[in-house]
Every structure is written in structure tokens, then in C-alpha cells.
Design an enzyme around this catalytic site. Structure first.
Site, PDB file in Angstrom:
ATOM      1  CD  GLU A   1      -3.493  -1.474   2.371  1.00  0.00           C
ATOM      2  OE1 GLU A   1      -2.964  -0.324   3.244  1.00  0.00           O
ATOM      3  OE2 GLU A   1      -3.680  -2.187   2.518  1.00  0.00           O
TER       4      GLU A   1
ATOM      5  CD  GLU B   1      -3.879  -6.086   2.816  1.00  0.00           C
ATOM      6  OE1 GLU B   1      -4.873  -5.323   3.276  1.00  0.00           O
ATOM      7  OE2 GLU B   1      -2.814  -5.760   3.055  1.00  0.00           O
TER       8      GLU B   1
END
Length: 334
Positions: A169, A261
């Protein structure tokens, strides 16, 4: 067929990446993150579907060398204590099953920081200083890499390939490695890649990049799998096709792609129709899996009951044969 970016990758690592490459767009591998030894998320899935995910994600946060226990709140300490020893659990599971493992590392900042210092708001650690030689930040960064490398070597010694997803991320600024921009995270990733492949000779790793910004992409020579994390604010039926198009537009079309995810699982019926080539998805842990706050039981059952989804019950060779049959049938019908 896709070759590993590490030319010295183990045969098992090459085999796994080849499997992922072959299956993309023909099936999707079911995946679930877990960060405790009981792996209660997997037990929940098995209870409601009778099957288990093919891919299992494990967490390394408690293996961070710099955890400041004196200023950690109850939530932080609970996560750390629950996560201890889970790499032993991962190793045992991988030895006993024909599954796939992937690692996520919420890395407590190598220097300083309070509480959950993988969050940028809890540390003044400056990742840009890692890129300057002879700084304390750089020395601490390499120290931590050495510690984690010893854990990863246990899997290499057991001949187990690992989908390794560091600096995840980095298109956001909430973690210290992304707080100075994705270009900085890109350079940290390249430092790690060179250090782990050339110095530690970790050849069992398949390198997963997790950023959807063009300026953050390390380059095809460093990445085996491109991926993205997606948490929709509310449920909608989707195969995440638009997200796939955006991801390859900003990174590369030459690598297999994954939903590393998700909060809400993709709709398996849409995927089977669109053949959007996500090679796997991984639902996050705790409430994202258990209960119906995010995914309804019937949605999970539909996923695990579909012939388009690969579960732990299905062997790789069987899945590949089925994939080949589907590809052949499509070609004949064109």
C-alpha cells in the site's frame, strides 16, 4: 509462461509462478489472511463451505525488531502477542498442505516510534534517509532486513516458495514506507530485492509489488506479481475489472495480477463471465472474514462452491488440466 525476476529462483518458486501465470484468466485462487496461531478465519470458512482457501496469508508484525512495549496500547500488544510464533504455524501448514503462502509485513519503524509504529502517524522515522549512505536510518533498515531474512530462510531450507509482498500500500501515506511518496517506497523495495537475492540469496521468494501509481513501479526486472489492495466503502457486485485495467495501465501488462487484500470478495459469477485475470484474491482477517459485517455467508459459499474458484481441496495439476480444457474449448468456439 512467466519467468521469475530472480534468475536463481528455486525450481519450486519457478513452478509456482508458472502455475499462477497459467491459471490467470481461467480460474481464481481463493485466499484468506490470518495473523493468529488458531487461524480462526480458516476454521470459519471451512465451517460454512466445507472447504479451505488455497492461499493463506500470514503476518510478520510481531517479528519487527523495534517494538516499543513501554508505550504500546492494549490493541497493539494484543496484535503482537497473538501474532507471535505464527511463522512456525505457517511453516508447518505449508509442509503438510498443497497450499500457497503469502506474507504481509506491518513493519514497526526500525528506529523510534510509539505504539503501532508501522503507521506514519506514530513515528518520525524518515524513510528517505535510508537512501543516504551511513545514516542511522539506513543501518537500522538493514539490521531489520537481516533479522527478517533469517525467518525467511527457514522456508527456503524447507523448499517452500513464498509470495513476498513488502512495502504494501505504498500508494498511500499511512505507513512509514509510503509516507514520503511511492517513489521512495520503490527504492526501498529495490534495495531489499538486491540485498535479499544477492547477499542473503533468498531464492524461494516470488516478489509481489503492491502499489498502483506509475511513479512507484520498480520495473519489470524487479517484480513477479503486480497487486492492489481494495476496500470498498460498501458492498457492490463486482469482478474489480476496472481496478485491473487501472492497475496494468499504471504498472505493466507483463505480469500476473492479484487482489492482494480485499474487504469484499469479488463476485465469482462475474469473474467467470469476464475472465478478468486476477490470479488470486485474499480477504483480510478478523471481521472482514468472520461474520457477515462484510461478506454474506451465501456469497462465500457461492465462491467456494464454484468450479471457477481454486480451493485447497484441488491439486495444482488437476486445476491446470481443467484450465487447459477451458482454454482449448474457448479456442475451438472462436
Amino acid at each position: 509462461m512467466q519467468n521469475t525476476v530472480n534468475h536463481h529462483a528455486t525450481p519450486k518458486a519457478k513452478e509456482l509462478l508458472n502455475y499462477l501465470s497459467n491459471i490467470a484468466g481461467k480460474k481464481i485462487i481463493t485466499g484468506q489472511h490470518t495473523q493468529t496461531n488458531p487461524m480462526e478465519e480458516v476454521s470459519y470458512i471451512e465451517k460454512i463451505t466445507g472447504k479451505q482457501p488455497k492461499l493463506r496469508g500470514f503476518e510478520l508484525l510481531s517479528y519487527s525488531p523495534n517494538i516499543n512495549y513501554n508505550v504500546a496500547d492494549e490493541s497493539c500488544l494484543t496484535e503482537v502477542y497473538e501474532n507471535r510464533g505464527t511463522l512456525d504455524t505457517a511453516l508447518k501448514w505449508a509442509k503438510e498442505n498443497d497450499g500457497i503462502i503469502t506474507f504481509t509485513f506491518h513493519w514497526f519503524s526500525p528506529i523510534g516510534g510509539d505504539d503501532k509504529s508501522f503507521y506514519a502517524k506514530n513515528t518520525d522515522f524518515d524513510a528517505t534517509r535510508i537512501l543516504i549512505k551511513n545514516t542511522l536510518e539506513r543501518k537500522a533498515f538493514f539490521h531489520d532486513m537481516d533479522v527478517i531474512a533469517e525467518q525467511l530462510k527457514k522456508f527456503q531450507e524447507a523448499d517452500i516458495p513464498v509470495l513476498w509482498r513488502p512495502f504494501h500500500e505504498s500508494d498511500g501515506d499511512w505507513f512509514w514506507w509510503g509516507a514520503k511518496g511511492s517513489a521512495t517506497a520503490r527504492e526501498l523495495y529495490k534495495l531489499m530485492f538486491d540485498y535479499y537475492t544477492k547477499v542473503h540469496k533468498l531464492n524461494n521468494l516470488i516478489w509481489v509489488w503492491n502499489c498502483r501509481l506509475k511513479e512507484g513501479y520498480p520495473g519489470d526486472e524487479y517484480v513477479d506479481v503486480i497487486s492492489v489492495d481494495i476496500y470498498q466503502p460498501e458492498y457492490s457486485v463486482t469482478d474489480y475489472h476496472e481496478d485491473y485495467e487501472k492497475l496494468i495501465a499504471q504498472t505493466t501488462k507483463n505480469k500476473v495480477a492479484a487482489l492482494a487484500e480485499v474487504g469484499y470478495i469479488p463476485d465469482i459469477d462475474m469473474l467467470e463471465k469476464s475472465h478478468t485475470p486476477w490470479v488470486y484474491y485474499m480477504t483480510w482477517s478478523k471481521e472482514f472474514c468472520i461474520g457477515e459485517q462484510y461478506n454474506r455467508i451465501e456469497q462465500v459459499q457461492k465462491m467456494y462452491g464454484s468450479n471457477y474458484a481454486v480451493t485447497l481441496n484441488q491439486k495444482r495439476k488437476e486445476s491446470l488440466q481443467c484450465s487447459t480444457d477451458i482454454s482449448t474449448l474457448k479456442t475451438r468456439n472462436m
